[in-house]
Write a protein that holds these residues in place. Structure first.
Motif, PDB file in Angstrom:
ATOM      1  N   ALA A  41       0.837  -1.206   0.000  1.00  0.00           N
ATOM      2  CA  ALA A  41       0.000   0.000   0.000  1.00  0.00           C
ATOM      3  C   ALA A  41       0.874   1.259   0.000  1.00  0.00           C
ATOM      4  O   ALA A  41       0.578   2.234   0.668  1.00  0.00           O
ATOM      5  CB  ALA A  41      -0.954  -0.016   1.191  1.00  0.00           C
ATOM      6  N   GLY A  42       1.982   1.202  -0.734  1.00  0.00           N
ATOM      7  CA  GLY A  42       2.858   2.357  -0.869  1.00  0.00           C
ATOM      8  C   GLY A  42       3.792   2.604   0.297  1.00  0.00           C
ATOM      9  O   GLY A  42       4.522   3.592   0.310  1.00  0.00           O
ATOM     10  N   GLN A  43       3.803   1.727   1.282  1.00  0.00           N
ATOM     11  CA  GLN A  43       4.662   1.908   2.444  1.00  0.00           C
ATOM     12  C   GLN A  43       5.671   0.773   2.558  1.00  0.00           C
ATOM     13  O   GLN A  43       5.402  -0.354   2.152  1.00  0.00           O
ATOM     14  CB  GLN A  43       3.825   1.973   3.716  1.00  0.00           C
ATOM     15  CG  GLN A  43       2.892   3.163   3.724  1.00  0.00           C
ATOM     16  CD  GLN A  43       2.139   3.263   5.036  1.00  0.00           C
ATOM     17  OE1 GLN A  43       2.177   2.371   5.861  1.00  0.00           O
ATOM     18  NE2 GLN A  43       1.451   4.374   5.214  1.00  0.00           N
ATOM     19  N   ARG A  44       6.814   1.095   3.132  1.00  0.00           N
ATOM     20  CA  ARG A  44       7.867   0.097   3.319  1.00  0.00           C
ATOM     21  C   ARG A  44       7.571  -0.715   4.579  1.00  0.00           C
ATOM     22  O   ARG A  44       7.582  -0.184   5.684  1.00  0.00           O
ATOM     23  CB  ARG A  44       9.210   0.817   3.443  1.00  0.00           C
ATOM     24  CG  ARG A  44      10.383  -0.098   3.429  1.00  0.00           C
ATOM     25  CD  ARG A  44      11.666   0.683   3.337  1.00  0.00           C
ATOM     26  NE  ARG A  44      12.791  -0.195   3.507  1.00  0.00           N
ATOM     27  CZ  ARG A  44      14.033   0.200   3.403  1.00  0.00           C
ATOM     28  NH1 ARG A  44      14.302   1.464   3.139  1.00  0.00           N
ATOM     29  NH2 ARG A  44      15.008  -0.653   3.564  1.00  0.00           N
ATOM     30  N   PRO A  45       7.300  -2.010   4.430  1.00  0.00           N
ATOM     31  CA  PRO A  45       6.915  -2.835   5.579  1.00  0.00           C
ATOM     32  C   PRO A  45       8.101  -3.533   6.238  1.00  0.00           C
ATOM     33  O   PRO A  45       9.224  -3.500   5.735  1.00  0.00           O
ATOM     34  CB  PRO A  45       6.004  -3.879   4.948  1.00  0.00           C
ATOM     35  CG  PRO A  45       6.648  -4.093   3.606  1.00  0.00           C
ATOM     36  CD  PRO A  45       7.158  -2.729   3.184  1.00  0.00           C
ATOM     37  N   LYS A  46       7.821  -4.188   7.342  1.00  0.00           N
ATOM     38  CA  LYS A  46       8.762  -5.112   7.966  1.00  0.00           C
ATOM     39  C   LYS A  46       8.385  -6.510   7.486  1.00  0.00           C
ATOM     40  O   LYS A  46       7.260  -6.747   7.062  1.00  0.00           O
ATOM     41  CB  LYS A  46       8.650  -5.046   9.487  1.00  0.00           C
ATOM     42  CG  LYS A  46       9.127  -3.724  10.054  1.00  0.00           C
ATOM     43  CD  LYS A  46       9.099  -3.766  11.547  1.00  0.00           C
ATOM     44  CE  LYS A  46       9.653  -2.454  12.104  1.00  0.00           C
ATOM     45  NZ  LYS A  46       9.695  -2.477  13.567  1.00  0.00           N
ATOM     46  N   SER A  47       9.321  -7.443   7.561  1.00  0.00           N
ATOM     47  CA  SER A  47       9.047  -8.791   7.067  1.00  0.00           C
ATOM     48  C   SER A  47       7.975  -9.504   7.891  1.00  0.00           C
ATOM     49  O   SER A  47       7.301 -10.391   7.392  1.00  0.00           O
ATOM     50  CB  SER A  47      10.319  -9.628   7.025  1.00  0.00           C
ATOM     51  OG  SER A  47      10.900  -9.700   8.312  1.00  0.00           O
TER      52      SER A  47
END
Length: 124
Positions: A41-47
């Protein structure tokens, strides 16, 4: 933007990417997430982020760029036809691909190279 219930079924992002066959190992999926090659959703996530049905993902894998929507969840890696049912690739993403078999050619070439090098190593 639709709200996703916190009680909705979910799977860790690194596990889902591995199960959907975007990466050969879970470690490679985790590394891609940590280096910013995957966004949700356009955001940098964590694994460890939970991925849910309906979410939009961008996955960069070398020269390949995938824009996908999650259609199903799995924490087990299955055959490719089953894995392909877990997501839908956008038309824009498909159009940007150099050809329809973008994944097959590198694997075929790598397999041929390995089998050739094994044969020549044992010849003697």
């Amino acid at each position: 933007m639709s709200e996703l219930s916190p009680l909705a079924p979910s799977v860790r992002l690194d596990i889902w990417l591995w199960a959907a066959r975007f990466f050969k190992t879970r470690s490679l999926a985790k590394q891609a997430i940590e280096t910013g090659k995957v966004s949700v959703a356009g955001q940098r996530p964590k694994s460890s982020r939970a991925v849910r049905v309906g979410e939009q993902l961008l996955v960069d894998r070398g020269e390949e760029h995938f824009e996908i929507q999650v259609l199903g969840l799995s924490d087990q890696r299955g055959p490719a036809p089953v894995a392909q049912q877990l997501y839908a690739e956008s038309e824009a993403s498909k159009a940007a691909a150099p050809n329809s078999v973008r994944c097959a050619l590198p694997r075929v070439m790598a397999t041929r190279h390995r089998s050739t090098s094994r044969t020549s190593a044992h010849a003697g």
